[in-house]
Design a protein around this motif. Structure first.
Motif, PDB file in Angstrom:
ATOM      1  N   TYR A 162       0.852  -1.195   0.000  1.00  9.48           N
ATOM      2  CA  TYR A 162       0.000   0.000   0.000  1.00  9.48           C
ATOM      3  C   TYR A 162       0.885   1.241   0.000  1.00  9.48           C
ATOM      4  CZ  TYR A 162      -3.648   3.339   1.198  1.00  9.48           C
ATOM      5  OH  TYR A 162      -4.516   4.396   1.183  1.00  9.48           O
ATOM      6  N   THR A 163       0.579   2.188  -0.894  1.00  6.90           N
ATOM      7  CA  THR A 163       1.353   3.421  -1.020  1.00  6.90           C
ATOM      8  C   THR A 163       0.488   4.614  -0.662  1.00  6.90           C
ATOM      9  OG1 THR A 163       2.725   2.484  -2.771  1.00  6.90           O
ATOM     10  CG2 THR A 163       2.690   4.879  -2.584  1.00  6.90           C
ATOM     11  N   ALA A 164       1.001   5.466   0.206  1.00  9.65           N
ATOM     12  CA  ALA A 164       0.323   6.697   0.601  1.00  9.65           C
ATOM     13  C   ALA A 164       1.332   7.833   0.520  1.00  9.65           C
ATOM     14  CB  ALA A 164      -0.256   6.579   2.009  1.00  9.65           C
ATOM     15  N   ASP A 165       1.175   8.672  -0.485  1.00  9.48           N
ATOM     16  CA  ASP A 165       2.114   9.764  -0.725  1.00  9.48           C
ATOM     17  C   ASP A 165       3.533   9.197  -0.905  1.00  9.48           C
ATOM     18  OD1 ASP A 165       0.104  11.709  -0.571  1.00  9.48           O
ATOM     19  OD2 ASP A 165       0.239  11.751   1.607  1.00  9.48           O
ATOM     20  N   ALA A 166       4.456   9.575  -0.026  1.00 12.85           N
ATOM     21  CA  ALA A 166       5.852   9.153  -0.170  1.00 12.85           C
ATOM     22  C   ALA A 166       6.172   7.858   0.544  1.00 12.85           C
ATOM     23  CB  ALA A 166       6.784  10.247   0.339  1.00 12.85           C
ATOM     24  N   ALA A 167       5.193   7.284   1.252  1.00  8.20           N
ATOM     25  CA  ALA A 167       5.439   6.078   2.047  1.00  8.20           C
ATOM     26  C   ALA A 167       4.802   4.859   1.403  1.00  8.20           C
ATOM     27  CB  ALA A 167       4.901   6.259   3.454  1.00  8.20           C
TER      28      ALA A 167
END
Length: 299
Positions: A162-167
């Motif tokens: 799972y990707t959220a913005d830069a993480a």
């Protein structure tokens, strides 16, 4: 339907006592096929035919013993052992079907366990992504081809990312109850940070133990680099740099040894030069005296 090919030829020395350089060569041809149903269902297949010497060009793996495991020069005095393995003439090939439901890939004994690609190969893989979430699962349909060495319990594996913005968070597991979790964060366009926790990352006195690896990467213009530290029985560390200028690429890695040989550090250096048109000259060497130099051809 399309055809592509590859070939490698050169000289290699595995660095063991008394070893001499030998010539290696291999070649392969791959057929790629694709189609689509009237309803928009995509399907395809690939088949590779190959022959020659199976060479692992990872510099850290150039020095091997008869079983293919890393060893020290003092522990292995047999010349020219463990360098070559014969390639199979053909593979079973890979077949896929994809659509809104995701993608199914069929490849008998040709799909890696997502948790541990060194364990038993699987036969079926399913991939699906929606937005920032992606899921992959594999399963072994057939019995292991070698019951004496393959793990009978490795029947399935799973990876969720799972990707959220830069993480980005990635979790992997399999039917043996092991897990591997990675948190990666892009600090900016140049620097990346990651932390990996593996419940089966190391072996201490023949018992599986957890391992944590912290890593930072750097990439800007022609320069790249990384530094990593592992919280394991040796508290190992690694530092690497890379440089690219036009067709030339250079790399070097220095690390603490794995604790199986005398205390100290180990290193390897790599170089490649792209001549264009599908021909590349490349070579590598490590601190054990192993090296190779050759050419890679792509058609």
């Amino acid at each position: 339907m399309s055809l592509s090919g590859a070939a490698n030829v050169g000289l290699i020395n595995n660095g063991t006592t008394g070893a001499k350089a030998e010539m290696y060569q291999n070649m392969s041809i791959t057929a790629t096929m694709a189609g689509e149903t009237d309803g928009g269902l995509a399907f395809g297949a690939t088949l590779t035919v190959r022959n020659g010497d199976d060479i692992d060009f990872d510099t850290g793996d150039l020095q091997t013993n008869d079983s293919g495991a890393s060893t020290s020069p003092a522990a292995d005095t047999t010349a020219n052992d463990g360098v070559f393995n014969s390639l199979s003439d053909t593979s079973f090939g890979s077949i896929y079907v994809s659509g809104d439901f995701g993608k199914l890939t069929f490849d008998r004994a040709g799909i890696d366990n997502l948790m541990d690609d060194g364990s038993e190969s699987h036969d079926l893989q399913y991939d699906y992504s929606v937005g920032a979430l992606s899921v992959s699962a594999t399963a072994a349909i057939n019995a292991p081809t070698n019951a004496a060495t393959d793990k009978l319990g490795d029947d399935w594996s799973l990876k969720v990312s799972y990707t959220a913005d830069a993480a980005t968070v990635t979790v992997k597991t399999d039917d043996e109850g092991e897990s591997d979790t990675t948190l990666a964060y892009a600090l900016n366009d140049t620097i990346g940070l990651s932390v990996n926790y593996d419940t089966d990352g190391q072996t201490v006195n023949s018992v599986a133990k957890a391992e944590t690896i912290v890593k930072a990467t750097y990439s800007a213009g022609a320069m790249s680099g990384h530094v990593a530290w592992a919280d394991d029985k040796d508290d190992a560390w690694e530092f690497g740099v890379g440089y690219t200028a036009g067709a030339l690429t250079l790399g070097a890695t220095v690390a603490e040894n794995d604790g199986t040989t005398a205390a100290g550090t180990e290193y390897d250096v790599t170089a490649s030069y792209d001549l264009g048109g599908g021909m590349t000259i490349k070579g590598a060497a490590n601190d054990h005296g192993a090296y190779y130099i050759g050419t890679a051809l792509a058609f």
